[in-house]
Motif scaffolding. Sequence first.
Motif, PDB file in Angstrom:
ATOM      1  N   ALA A 267       0.826  -1.206   0.000  1.00  0.00           N
ATOM      2  CA  ALA A 267       0.000   0.000   0.000  1.00  0.00           C
ATOM      3  C   ALA A 267       0.863   1.259   0.000  1.00  0.00           C
ATOM      4  CB  ALA A 267      -0.925  -0.007   1.212  1.00  0.00           C
TER       5      ALA A 267
ATOM      6  N   ASP B 123       0.874   4.026  -2.905  1.00  0.00           N
ATOM      7  CA  ASP B 123       0.496   5.395  -2.547  1.00  0.00           C
ATOM      8  C   ASP B 123       1.566   6.405  -2.938  1.00  0.00           C
ATOM      9  OD1 ASP B 123      -1.899   4.527  -1.497  1.00  0.00           O
ATOM     10  OD2 ASP B 123      -1.237   4.611   0.601  1.00  0.00           O
ATOM     11  N   ASN B 124       2.819   5.944  -3.019  1.00  0.00           N
ATOM     12  CA  ASN B 124       3.933   6.840  -3.330  1.00  0.00           C
ATOM     13  C   ASN B 124       4.467   6.650  -4.747  1.00  0.00           C
ATOM     14  OD1 ASN B 124       4.804   8.422  -0.710  1.00  0.00           O
ATOM     15  ND2 ASN B 124       4.138   6.385  -0.066  1.00  0.00           N
TER      16      ASN B 124
END
Length: 254
Positions: A143, A147-148
């Motif tokens: 995750a 997300d990055n």
Amino acid sequence: MTRSNLTDAHAHLCDAVFDTDRDRVLARAQAAGVGAVVTVGETLADARRNLDLAAAFPMLKAAAGLYPTILDPDQADEMMAFIRHNRRHLVAIGEVGLDYWVVKADSEKALQREIFTRFVALSRELDLPLNVHSRSAGRHAVALLLDNDATRVQMHAFDGKAGAALPAVEAGYFFSIPPSIVRSRQKQKLVKQLPLSCLLVETDSPVLGPEGQTRNEPANLTVSIGAIAQIKAVSEAAVVEAVVENTRRLYGKF
């Protein structure tokens, strides 16, 4: 069958346990068809050692990273400066990631995520693959990577369920399989459900060998190949062809 140009995508050849016979260990690896070993690190001392070893042994490809249980922003700063300075001599940032098996406190997990996030950003800045540790934190690591906007990712010895891995597969991440698969039901289930197009092979030497109490080494990469072939019901040659191509896709040509 010829196993040509296999890459051990995660090993600790800087470990002192190899100091007395590293040359013979690498000769056995070459005899087994291993053409390159990505030698990862956990500390700045490891990173420097890896550069020295790569200069002495051309089949070793140096990586540099800060082990996830080292929750020290100053050490992270030093490691990132080292990686920037030595970018052209490194093939990956690793190992880095999350470890919720050791790190339990919420505040420490938050710091661990902060440090990992900085390494993800550095990976994008320098266009270097991430060699990721995610013990007991697979879903969380995936995750954070997504997300990055991490793009070049190897999940090393992933210990989570296939369901936690699938978003990473969809994002084009790779999963490296150690010889311990022959004694790990979890890894056998993972390989059964993941496509061959996302698999790499590793040894994590000197650990994660086919026998738990015996020093592992890169020549055992063939154990991973054989286990994957059996689980996927394909030939070993097909597995070799796939993992060689997958390694090229992630790392390019060494």
